[in-house]
Design an enzyme around this catalytic site. Structure first.
Site, short mmCIF file in Angstrom:
data_model
loop_
_atom_site.label_atom_id
_atom_site.label_comp_id
_atom_site.label_asym_id
_atom_site.label_seq_id
_atom_site.Cartn_x
_atom_site.Cartn_y
_atom_site.Cartn_z
N SER A 7 -27.65 59.24 -1.31
CA SER A 7 -27.61 57.94 -0.62
C SER A 7 -27.34 56.85 -1.63
O SER A 7 -28.14 56.61 -2.54
CB SER A 7 -28.94 57.68 0.08
OG SER A 7 -28.99 56.33 0.46
N ASP A 32 -25.73 53.98 3.94
CA ASP A 32 -26.74 53.40 4.83
C ASP A 32 -26.35 51.98 5.23
O ASP A 32 -26.35 51.08 4.40
CB ASP A 32 -28.10 53.37 4.13
CG ASP A 32 -28.73 54.75 4.04
OD1 ASP A 32 -28.88 55.39 5.08
OD2 ASP A 32 -29.05 55.18 2.91
N HIS A 63 -24.57 56.24 8.11
CA HIS A 63 -25.80 56.16 8.91
C HIS A 63 -25.96 54.73 9.38
O HIS A 63 -26.27 53.85 8.58
CB HIS A 63 -26.96 56.63 8.00
CG HIS A 63 -28.32 56.52 8.58
ND1 HIS A 63 -29.46 56.68 7.82
CD2 HIS A 63 -28.75 56.29 9.84
CE1 HIS A 63 -30.53 56.55 8.59
NE2 HIS A 63 -30.13 56.29 9.82
N MET A 65 -27.89 52.00 10.95
CA MET A 65 -29.21 51.50 11.36
C MET A 65 -28.98 50.10 11.91
O MET A 65 -29.28 49.08 11.28
CB MET A 65 -30.17 51.50 10.16
CG MET A 65 -30.63 52.91 9.82
SD MET A 65 -31.33 53.03 8.17
CE MET A 65 -29.82 53.27 7.23
N ASP A 175 -33.40 62.91 6.20
CA ASP A 175 -33.22 61.69 5.39
C ASP A 175 -34.57 61.01 5.19
O ASP A 175 -35.22 60.62 6.17
CB ASP A 175 -32.25 60.77 6.14
CG ASP A 175 -31.89 59.49 5.40
OD1 ASP A 175 -32.31 59.33 4.24
OD2 ASP A 175 -31.19 58.65 6.00
C1 DX5 Z 1 -33.67 54.87 4.58
C2 DX5 Z 1 -32.27 55.42 4.39
C3 DX5 Z 1 -32.21 56.52 3.44
C4 DX5 Z 1 -32.65 56.18 2.03
C5 DX5 Z 1 -33.27 57.42 1.48
O1 DX5 Z 1 -33.69 54.05 5.70
O2 DX5 Z 1 -31.75 55.88 5.62
O3 DX5 Z 1 -30.92 57.14 3.44
O4 DX5 Z 1 -31.62 55.77 1.19
O5 DX5 Z 1 -33.84 57.12 0.25
P1 DX5 Z 1 -34.89 58.11 -0.46
O6 DX5 Z 1 -34.20 59.42 -0.65
O7 DX5 Z 1 -35.22 57.40 -1.70
O8 DX5 Z 1 -36.07 58.25 0.50
ZN ZN Z 2 -29.88 57.08 5.60
#
Ligand code: DX5
Ligand code: ZN
Length: 215
Positions: A7, A32, A63, A65, A175
């Site tokens: 990510s 993200d 992804h 959000m 994730d």
């Molecule tokens: C959180 C994101 C993730 C994040 C994961 O909302 O969707 O993809 O970057 O980060 P780590 O691996 O550090 O939990």
């Molecule tokens: Zn993510």
């Protein structure tokens, strides 16, 4: 074979090109996108995806959000995303289906994402219509560096069962808080794609971290 998707939320955005090259031994690149509404953070938008696309041939696992994600499917598809995933909590089911139809029409792969609160069964209608990916969040979406929620493991196992029943070939991605220890738990539960932000970019040697996530 497990796929690893670093990510870039944990990358240094002043050196994004360099940080993408650092993870070139991975399978996918996880992007993200946060709107400050669906989650309390703002991250990457369409022009950044466009620039990333010009810089790398890696598969862009995007992804979203974002509230009412259907509004942005076309823009991210045209910017060069390979796969778009939308949260089931981000709109009503007919609008989520419409967003998936749009992805199909635009020729991008399509996925759905579940927040920790959302039950495994919610994915069944989407698996029945045919999708490419289910993403299970093992942290509350919004920030990197949080701790893995082990209470989501039974959900991963249940969704693996539904995938085998209704949509074999669909990828099951996890994730949030994935490191070399929690990766094993996710794979044992049935996941085949692992997102990792801090475990890869926080490591002195990202390539070694990717290899240890695969092991
Ligand atoms: C959180 C994101 C993730 C994040 C994961 O909302 O969707 O993809 O970057 O980060 P780590 O691996 O550090 O939990
Ligand atoms: Zn993510």
């Amino acid at each position: 074979m497990v796929k690893i998707a670093p990510s870039i939320l944990s990358a240094d955005f002043c050196h994004l090109g360099r940080d993408i090259e650092r993870v070139s031994s991975a399978d996918w690149l996880h992007v993200d996108v946060m709107d400050g509404m669906f989650v309390p953070n703002i991250s990457i938008g369409v022009p950044v995806v466009q620039s990333i696309r010009r810089h790398t041939g890696m598969f862009l696992d995007t992804h979203l959000m974002v509230e009412k994600p259907g509004r942005y499917v076309e823009a991210f598809a045209k910017a060069g995303a390979d796969l778009l995933s939308v949260h089931l909590e981000a709109d009503m089911p007919p609008a989520i289906h419409a967003a998936l139809d749009q992805m199909e029409a635009l020729g991008v792969k399509k996925g759905v994402v579940l927040r920790p609160i959302t039950a495994a069964e919610a994915v069944i209608p989407y698996l029945k219509r045919g999708i490419d990916l289910v993403l299970v969040m093992t942290v509350e979406p919004g920030f990197g560096g949080q701790s893995f929620m082990a209470d989501q493991l039974p959900k991963i196992t249940a969704i693996r069962g539904y995938i085998d029943q209704y949509c074999s070939g669909c990828d099951l991605e996890v994730d949030g808080g994935v490191n070399s220890e929690t990766a094993r738990l996710c794979v044992a539960a049935g996941a085949n794609v692992l997102v990792a932000g801090s475990a890869v970019y926080g490591a002195a040697d990202p390539a070694a971290a990717i290899a240890s996530l695969r092991a």
